[in-house]
Design a protein around this motif. Structure first.
Motif, mmCIF file in Angstrom:
data_model
loop_
_atom_site.group_PDB
_atom_site.id
_atom_site.type_symbol
_atom_site.label_atom_id
_atom_site.label_comp_id
_atom_site.label_asym_id
_atom_site.label_seq_id
_atom_site.Cartn_x
_atom_site.Cartn_y
_atom_site.Cartn_z
ATOM 1 N N LEU A 16 26.762 -55.841 -53.593
ATOM 2 C CA LEU A 16 27.124 -54.998 -52.454
ATOM 3 C C LEU A 16 27.651 -53.638 -52.914
ATOM 4 O O LEU A 16 27.503 -52.637 -52.215
ATOM 5 C CB LEU A 16 28.177 -55.703 -51.593
ATOM 6 C CG LEU A 16 27.667 -56.907 -50.796
ATOM 7 C CD1 LEU A 16 28.833 -57.667 -50.183
ATOM 8 C CD2 LEU A 16 26.686 -56.473 -49.722
ATOM 9 N N ASP A 17 28.241 -53.592 -54.092
ATOM 10 C CA ASP A 17 28.711 -52.321 -54.625
ATOM 11 C C ASP A 17 27.538 -51.432 -55.013
ATOM 12 O O ASP A 17 27.588 -50.212 -54.820
ATOM 13 C CB ASP A 17 29.611 -52.563 -55.844
ATOM 14 C CG ASP A 17 30.299 -51.293 -56.318
ATOM 15 O OD1 ASP A 17 31.135 -50.770 -55.560
ATOM 16 O OD2 ASP A 17 29.993 -50.828 -57.427
ATOM 17 N N VAL A 18 26.469 -52.031 -55.552
ATOM 18 C CA VAL A 18 25.262 -51.268 -55.887
ATOM 19 C C VAL A 18 24.671 -50.648 -54.616
ATOM 20 O O VAL A 18 24.319 -49.464 -54.585
ATOM 21 C CB VAL A 18 24.216 -52.166 -56.585
ATOM 22 C CG1 VAL A 18 22.909 -51.403 -56.805
ATOM 23 C CG2 VAL A 18 24.747 -52.674 -57.914
ATOM 24 N N PHE B 13 29.461 -47.947 -45.660
ATOM 25 C CA PHE B 13 30.637 -48.671 -45.174
ATOM 26 C C PHE B 13 30.369 -50.160 -45.021
ATOM 27 O O PHE B 13 31.220 -50.980 -45.383
ATOM 28 C CB PHE B 13 31.096 -48.095 -43.831
ATOM 29 C CG PHE B 13 32.249 -48.849 -43.224
ATOM 30 C CD1 PHE B 13 33.533 -48.701 -43.726
ATOM 31 C CD2 PHE B 13 32.050 -49.731 -42.167
ATOM 32 C CE1 PHE B 13 34.602 -49.408 -43.186
ATOM 33 C CE2 PHE B 13 33.108 -50.438 -41.617
ATOM 34 C CZ PHE B 13 34.379 -50.274 -42.124
ATOM 35 N N ILE B 14 29.200 -50.521 -44.497
ATOM 36 C CA ILE B 14 28.924 -51.940 -44.259
ATOM 37 C C ILE B 14 28.948 -52.750 -45.559
ATOM 38 O O ILE B 14 29.693 -53.740 -45.657
ATOM 39 C CB ILE B 14 27.576 -52.135 -43.515
ATOM 40 C CG1 ILE B 14 27.654 -51.488 -42.123
ATOM 41 C CG2 ILE B 14 27.244 -53.621 -43.394
ATOM 42 C CD1 ILE B 14 28.725 -52.069 -41.229
ATOM 43 N N PRO B 15 28.150 -52.380 -46.586
ATOM 44 C CA PRO B 15 28.250 -53.157 -47.823
ATOM 45 C C PRO B 15 29.625 -53.049 -48.471
ATOM 46 O O PRO B 15 30.092 -54.017 -49.106
ATOM 47 C CB PRO B 15 27.167 -52.547 -48.727
ATOM 48 C CG PRO B 15 26.896 -51.206 -48.161
ATOM 49 C CD PRO B 15 27.103 -51.341 -46.683
ATOM 50 N N LYS B 16 30.288 -51.912 -48.292
ATOM 51 C CA LYS B 16 31.620 -51.742 -48.882
ATOM 52 C C LYS B 16 32.638 -52.659 -48.215
ATOM 53 O O LYS B 16 33.407 -53.336 -48.893
ATOM 54 C CB LYS B 16 32.055 -50.273 -48.751
ATOM 55 C CG LYS B 16 33.414 -49.943 -49.358
ATOM 56 C CD LYS B 16 33.680 -48.443 -49.232
ATOM 57 C CE LYS B 16 35.125 -48.106 -49.593
ATOM 58 N NZ LYS B 16 35.380 -48.234 -51.033
ATOM 59 N N VAL B 17 32.623 -52.724 -46.882
ATOM 60 C CA VAL B 17 33.594 -53.570 -46.192
ATOM 61 C C VAL B 17 33.237 -55.047 -46.342
ATOM 62 O O VAL B 17 34.130 -55.904 -46.383
ATOM 63 C CB VAL B 17 33.715 -53.171 -44.694
ATOM 64 C CG1 VAL B 17 32.552 -53.711 -43.865
ATOM 65 C CG2 VAL B 17 35.044 -53.638 -44.113
ATOM 66 N N LEU B 18 31.928 -55.356 -46.451
ATOM 67 C CA LEU B 18 31.529 -56.740 -46.706
ATOM 68 C C LEU B 18 32.005 -57.193 -48.082
ATOM 69 O O LEU B 18 32.271 -58.374 -48.300
ATOM 70 C CB LEU B 18 30.003 -56.890 -46.618
ATOM 71 C CG LEU B 18 29.402 -56.843 -45.219
ATOM 72 C CD1 LEU B 18 27.878 -56.884 -45.300
ATOM 73 C CD2 LEU B 18 29.918 -58.004 -44.359
ATOM 74 N N ARG B 19 32.094 -56.223 -48.996
ATOM 75 C CA ARG B 19 32.600 -56.571 -50.321
ATOM 76 C C ARG B 19 34.122 -56.602 -50.352
ATOM 77 O O ARG B 19 34.737 -57.575 -50.776
ATOM 78 C CB ARG B 19 32.108 -55.563 -51.373
ATOM 79 C CG ARG B 19 32.683 -55.895 -52.736
ATOM 80 C CD ARG B 19 32.536 -54.806 -53.763
ATOM 81 N NE ARG B 19 33.324 -55.169 -54.936
ATOM 82 C CZ ARG B 19 33.527 -54.384 -55.976
ATOM 83 N NH1 ARG B 19 33.010 -53.182 -56.004
ATOM 84 N NH2 ARG B 19 34.258 -54.802 -56.989
ATOM 85 N N LEU B 20 34.764 -55.513 -49.918
ATOM 86 C CA LEU B 20 36.195 -55.355 -50.112
ATOM 87 C C LEU B 20 37.039 -56.049 -49.054
ATOM 88 O O LEU B 20 38.245 -56.219 -49.249
ATOM 89 C CB LEU B 20 36.552 -53.872 -50.191
ATOM 90 C CG LEU B 20 35.989 -53.160 -51.428
ATOM 91 C CD1 LEU B 20 36.342 -51.678 -51.400
ATOM 92 C CD2 LEU B 20 36.511 -53.804 -52.702
ATOM 93 N N GLY B 21 36.426 -56.450 -47.915
ATOM 94 C CA GLY B 21 37.155 -57.275 -46.959
ATOM 95 C C GLY B 21 37.353 -58.656 -47.556
ATOM 96 O O GLY B 21 38.460 -59.019 -47.977
ATOM 97 N N PRO B 22 36.276 -59.457 -47.669
ATOM 98 C CA PRO B 22 36.390 -60.763 -48.331
ATOM 99 C C PRO B 22 36.849 -60.622 -49.785
ATOM 100 O O PRO B 22 37.587 -61.471 -50.288
ATOM 101 C CB PRO B 22 34.970 -61.312 -48.262
ATOM 102 C CG PRO B 22 34.343 -60.604 -47.109
ATOM 103 C CD PRO B 22 34.950 -59.225 -47.104
#
Length: 295
Positions: A30-32, A255-264
């Motif tokens: 998700l960071d990539v 934002f979507i991949p970032k929040v999917l990563r950094l939320g969980p």
């Protein structure tokens, strides 16, 4: 809620390192995707799933882990510094302001200061990672990137984007640790280890999500500054450039991949960190009891 029993710096460092590596191994693809979207000024990489499919189709599945060597090497000192600095700065601020337990304003201040401290460890690794994740990269590994940067700009070139990284980490850590403190105060006292894990996972996920909302615009310009674009040099002027030329929504690219990563991911970080710290507390308490002389 009383603050947990403090532990020496080395235990905080080890716990943070284990937490960071655990999170990166699970969430790195998700960071990539996040970086690809942030570097795209033409809006060609729309949608998280579409971006993942495109990368796999055009470049192969392994590309989702391109550049992971830099984050793996970074995660241990980065996350270790994050949590250790948060605990150590917390002690300093509680002593300075004469309070015995952490409160909401101090949690925000401590998190922001820990984020600034963490940034000095992170910048060189982030710079290498961004250069490797860029779709147009000519580099095959960390060594090539570092050699190129040092040859072109000297050793200090490895700190390109320090100012933008400082702002990114100050905002994220202030939101993350500040909200964790707030949410924990609203939670019931855990009755067992399972409830404690669920509470930590909930607090960390909420904190990670809030921190991501706060810091994504700073992350967008940091990625562009570190990618080497001459158009972006300083954080706040770059925010205005992106908003003016691409619209305000462009500040939330990725934002979507970032929040999917950094939320969980924030939940994973907190759970692993607190589990490790609880293990060390139990180990030390057992050793102290064993070493205590019998009367």
């Amino acid at each position: 809620m009383a603050d947990p029993k403090p532990l020496p710096f080395i235990y905080q460092f080890i716990s943070g390192a284990v937490a960071g590596v655990s999170e990166i191994l699970v969430m790195y693809p998700l960071d990539v995707v996040k970086t690809r979207q942030q570097l795209d000024s033409t809006n060609a990489t729309k949608g998280t799933l579409n971006c993942i499919r495109t990368i796999i189709k055009d470049e192969g599945f392994s590309r989702l882990y391109k550049g992971i060597s830099a984050p793996i090497l970074m995660e241990a000192p980065k996350r270790a510094t994050k949590f250790a600095a948060n605990d150590e700065w917390g002690k300093i601020y509680r002593s300075f302001f004469g309070v015995s337990t952490m409160n909401q304003p101090l949690a925000v201040l401590t998190g922001a200061t820990a984020g600034a401290t963490e940034s000095f460890v992170v910048v060189p690794f982030e710079l290498v990672k961004i250069r490797l994740q860029d779709k147009t990269t000519k580099f095959n590994g960390m060594g090539e990137v570092v050699k190129d940067i040092v040859q072109r700009n000297g050793v200090l070139g490895l700190y390109k984007g320090l100012e933008s990284t400082l702002w990114r980490h100050i905002w994220w850590n202030a939101g993350y640790f500040g909200l964790i403190h707030q949410v924990r105060g609203l939670m019931p006292k855990p009755k067992d280890s399972t409830q404690k894990t669920l509470i930590d996972l909930t607090c960390g996920t909420i904190g990670g999500t809030f921190g991501t909302i706060l810091n994504t615009p700073f992350d967008v310009v940091k990625s562009r500054i570190q990618a080497g674009s001459a158009r972006y040099k300083w954080t706040y002027p770059s925010l205005l450039v992106v908003a003016r030329e691409e619209g305000f929504a462009a500040l939330y690219k990725g934002f979507i991949p970032k929040v999917l990563r950094l939320g969980p991911g924030g939940g994973i970080l907190l759970v692993v960190f607190t589990t490790c710290m609880d293990f060390f507390r139990t180990m030390r308490d057992g050793k102290e009891l064993k070493d205590k002389p019998l009367k």
